[in-house]
Motif scaffolding. Structure first.
Motif, PDB file in Angstrom:
ATOM      1  N   THR A 276      82.310  -2.514 -53.899  1.00 55.20           N
ATOM      2  CA  THR A 276      81.228  -2.146 -54.811  1.00 55.20           C
ATOM      3  C   THR A 276      80.065  -3.124 -54.698  1.00 55.20           C
ATOM      4  O   THR A 276      78.895  -2.719 -54.678  1.00 55.20           O
ATOM      5  CB  THR A 276      81.742  -2.106 -56.261  1.00 55.20           C
ATOM      6  OG1 THR A 276      82.828  -1.189 -56.335  1.00 55.20           O
ATOM      7  CG2 THR A 276      80.652  -1.686 -57.214  1.00 55.20           C
ATOM      8  N   THR A 277      80.373  -4.404 -54.593  1.00 55.35           N
ATOM      9  CA  THR A 277      79.328  -5.421 -54.463  1.00 55.35           C
ATOM     10  C   THR A 277      78.542  -5.228 -53.167  1.00 55.35           C
ATOM     11  O   THR A 277      77.307  -5.290 -53.168  1.00 55.35           O
ATOM     12  CB  THR A 277      79.947  -6.829 -54.503  1.00 55.35           C
ATOM     13  OG1 THR A 277      80.679  -6.973 -55.711  1.00 55.35           O
ATOM     14  CG2 THR A 277      78.885  -7.896 -54.417  1.00 55.35           C
ATOM     15  N   VAL A 278      79.237  -4.974 -52.085  1.00 54.50           N
ATOM     16  CA  VAL A 278      78.560  -4.752 -50.799  1.00 54.50           C
ATOM     17  C   VAL A 278      77.708  -3.494 -50.859  1.00 54.50           C
ATOM     18  O   VAL A 278      76.551  -3.484 -50.414  1.00 54.50           O
ATOM     19  CB  VAL A 278      79.598  -4.679 -49.661  1.00 54.50           C
ATOM     20  CG1 VAL A 278      78.961  -4.182 -48.369  1.00 54.50           C
ATOM     21  CG2 VAL A 278      80.247  -6.033 -49.444  1.00 54.50           C
ATOM     22  N   PHE A 279      78.243  -2.424 -51.422  1.00 56.51           N
ATOM     23  CA  PHE A 279      77.499  -1.174 -51.523  1.00 56.51           C
ATOM     24  C   PHE A 279      76.225  -1.346 -52.342  1.00 56.51           C
ATOM     25  O   PHE A 279      75.134  -0.930 -51.922  1.00 56.51           O
ATOM     26  CB  PHE A 279      78.382  -0.097 -52.148  1.00 56.51           C
ATOM     27  CG  PHE A 279      77.648   1.166 -52.476  1.00 56.51           C
ATOM     28  CD1 PHE A 279      77.298   2.059 -51.474  1.00 56.51           C
ATOM     29  CD2 PHE A 279      77.288   1.460 -53.784  1.00 56.51           C
ATOM     30  CE1 PHE A 279      76.612   3.222 -51.775  1.00 56.51           C
ATOM     31  CE2 PHE A 279      76.606   2.610 -54.096  1.00 56.51           C
ATOM     32  CZ  PHE A 279      76.262   3.501 -53.087  1.00 56.51           C
ATOM     33  N   LEU A 280      76.342  -1.978 -53.516  1.00 55.31           N
ATOM     34  CA  LEU A 280      75.165  -2.170 -54.369  1.00 55.31           C
ATOM     35  C   LEU A 280      74.151  -3.117 -53.731  1.00 55.31           C
ATOM     36  O   LEU A 280      72.936  -2.908 -53.864  1.00 55.31           O
ATOM     37  CB  LEU A 280      75.585  -2.679 -55.742  1.00 55.31           C
ATOM     38  CG  LEU A 280      76.378  -1.687 -56.595  1.00 55.31           C
ATOM     39  CD1 LEU A 280      76.839  -2.343 -57.877  1.00 55.31           C
ATOM     40  CD2 LEU A 280      75.561  -0.456 -56.875  1.00 55.31           C
ATOM     41  N   GLY A 281      74.631  -4.144 -53.043  1.00 55.21           N
ATOM     42  CA  GLY A 281      73.722  -5.059 -52.355  1.00 55.21           C
ATOM     43  C   GLY A 281      72.942  -4.372 -51.246  1.00 55.21           C
ATOM     44  O   GLY A 281      71.731  -4.571 -51.108  1.00 55.21           O
TER      45      GLY A 281
ATOM     46  N   GLU B 119      70.340  -2.019 -52.809  1.00 56.12           N
ATOM     47  CA  GLU B 119      69.196  -2.754 -53.351  1.00 56.12           C
ATOM     48  C   GLU B 119      68.279  -3.228 -52.234  1.00 56.12           C
ATOM     49  O   GLU B 119      67.057  -3.170 -52.347  1.00 56.12           O
ATOM     50  CB  GLU B 119      69.681  -3.925 -54.198  1.00 56.12           C
ATOM     51  CG  GLU B 119      68.567  -4.674 -54.897  1.00 56.12           C
ATOM     52  CD  GLU B 119      67.788  -3.809 -55.863  1.00 56.12           C
ATOM     53  OE1 GLU B 119      66.571  -4.034 -56.011  1.00 56.12           O
ATOM     54  OE2 GLU B 119      68.369  -2.903 -56.478  1.00 56.12           O
ATOM     55  N   ARG B 120      68.852  -3.723 -51.141  1.00 58.48           N
ATOM     56  CA  ARG B 120      68.024  -4.151 -50.009  1.00 58.48           C
ATOM     57  C   ARG B 120      67.271  -2.979 -49.409  1.00 58.48           C
ATOM     58  O   ARG B 120      66.117  -3.114 -49.004  1.00 58.48           O
ATOM     59  CB  ARG B 120      68.890  -4.822 -48.940  1.00 58.48           C
ATOM     60  CG  ARG B 120      68.974  -6.315 -49.143  1.00 58.48           C
ATOM     61  CD  ARG B 120      69.697  -6.985 -48.007  1.00 58.48           C
ATOM     62  NE  ARG B 120      71.097  -7.087 -48.424  1.00 58.48           N
ATOM     63  CZ  ARG B 120      72.141  -6.726 -47.717  1.00 58.48           C
ATOM     64  NH1 ARG B 120      71.983  -6.240 -46.518  1.00 58.48           N
ATOM     65  NH2 ARG B 120      73.358  -6.848 -48.189  1.00 58.48           N
ATOM     66  N   ALA B 121      67.896  -1.814 -49.355  1.00 57.60           N
ATOM     67  CA  ALA B 121      67.226  -0.634 -48.811  1.00 57.60           C
ATOM     68  C   ALA B 121      66.080  -0.194 -49.713  1.00 57.60           C
ATOM     69  O   ALA B 121      65.025   0.232 -49.241  1.00 57.60           O
ATOM     70  CB  ALA B 121      68.227   0.503 -48.635  1.00 57.60           C
ATOM     71  N   ARG B 122      66.270  -0.304 -51.013  1.00 60.07           N
ATOM     72  CA  ARG B 122      65.217   0.096 -51.946  1.00 60.07           C
ATOM     73  C   ARG B 122      64.045  -0.864 -51.936  1.00 60.07           C
ATOM     74  O   ARG B 122      62.904  -0.469 -52.107  1.00 60.07           O
ATOM     75  CB  ARG B 122      65.768   0.168 -53.370  1.00 60.07           C
ATOM     76  CG  ARG B 122      66.595   1.370 -53.636  1.00 60.07           C
ATOM     77  CD  ARG B 122      67.008   1.381 -55.072  1.00 60.07           C
ATOM     78  NE  ARG B 122      67.725   2.601 -55.400  1.00 60.07           N
ATOM     79  CZ  ARG B 122      68.176   2.880 -56.601  1.00 60.07           C
ATOM     80  NH1 ARG B 122      67.996   2.032 -57.583  1.00 60.07           N
ATOM     81  NH2 ARG B 122      68.811   3.994 -56.826  1.00 60.07           N
ATOM     82  N   SER B 123      64.320  -2.141 -51.790  1.00 52.83           N
ATOM     83  CA  SER B 123      63.251  -3.129 -51.867  1.00 52.83           C
ATOM     84  C   SER B 123      62.582  -3.365 -50.520  1.00 52.83           C
ATOM     85  O   SER B 123      61.657  -4.147 -50.437  1.00 52.83           O
ATOM     86  CB  SER B 123      63.795  -4.454 -52.410  1.00 52.83           C
ATOM     87  OG  SER B 123      64.715  -5.016 -51.491  1.00 52.83           O
ATOM     88  N   GLY B 124      63.049  -2.696 -49.492  1.00 54.43           N
ATOM     89  CA  GLY B 124      62.451  -2.854 -48.166  1.00 54.43           C
ATOM     90  C   GLY B 124      61.022  -2.357 -48.146  1.00 54.43           C
ATOM     91  O   GLY B 124      60.612  -1.506 -48.936  1.00 54.43           O
ATOM     92  N   HIS B 125      60.255  -2.887 -47.247  1.00 56.96           N
ATOM     93  CA  HIS B 125      58.855  -2.499 -47.140  1.00 56.96           C
ATOM     94  C   HIS B 125      58.756  -1.149 -46.440  1.00 56.96           C
ATOM     95  O   HIS B 125      59.297  -0.952 -45.364  1.00 56.96           O
ATOM     96  CB  HIS B 125      58.062  -3.549 -46.372  1.00 56.96           C
ATOM     97  CG  HIS B 125      58.042  -4.876 -47.068  1.00 56.96           C
ATOM     98  ND1 HIS B 125      57.343  -5.081 -48.228  1.00 56.96           N
ATOM     99  CD2 HIS B 125      58.658  -6.039 -46.791  1.00 56.96           C
ATOM    100  CE1 HIS B 125      57.516  -6.321 -48.638  1.00 56.96           C
ATOM    101  NE2 HIS B 125      58.320  -6.929 -47.775  1.00 56.96           N
ATOM    102  N   SER B 126      58.062  -0.266 -47.061  1.00 55.62           N
ATOM    103  CA  SER B 126      57.898   1.072 -46.531  1.00 55.62           C
ATOM    104  C   SER B 126      56.598   1.157 -45.751  1.00 55.62           C
ATOM    105  O   SER B 126      55.604   0.536 -46.090  1.00 55.62           O
ATOM    106  CB  SER B 126      57.879   2.080 -47.672  1.00 55.62           C
ATOM    107  OG  SER B 126      57.603   3.366 -47.183  1.00 55.62           O
TER     108      SER B 126
END
Length: 77
Positions: free
Chosen positions: A18-23, A26-33
């Motif tokens: 769960t920790t790996v999945f959420l991490g 979060e990294r995918a969401r905060s990535g620069h688009s």
């Protein structure tokens, strides 16, 4: 005893998974688009929502006259 160990291993594996999945999420969401238009739209909508929260606060709604016809047309058309 084997059941307890298996249960603890499964519990630890679930927590780590769960920790790996959420991490990763979060990294995918905060990535620069590369889509700057999408970012601009998101910023505009956030600013508009903040403006509406200030305009139609609880006090303004309960002690005011309500929505004016221009607002009704703008939000519900």
């Amino acid at each position: 005893m084997t059941f307890v160990i298996a249960f603890l291993v499964a519990l630890v594996a679930t927590i780590i998974g769960t920790t790996v999945f959420l991490g990763r999420r979060e990294r995918a969401r905060s990535g620069h688009s590369d889509d700057t238009e999408g970012l601009l739209i998101e910023h505009q909508r956030t600013a508009h929502a903040a403006q509406l929260r200030g305009t139609y606060s609880s006090q303004a709604v309960h002690h005011g006259t309500g929505l004016i016809s221009d607002d009704l047309h703008k939000h519900y058309s």
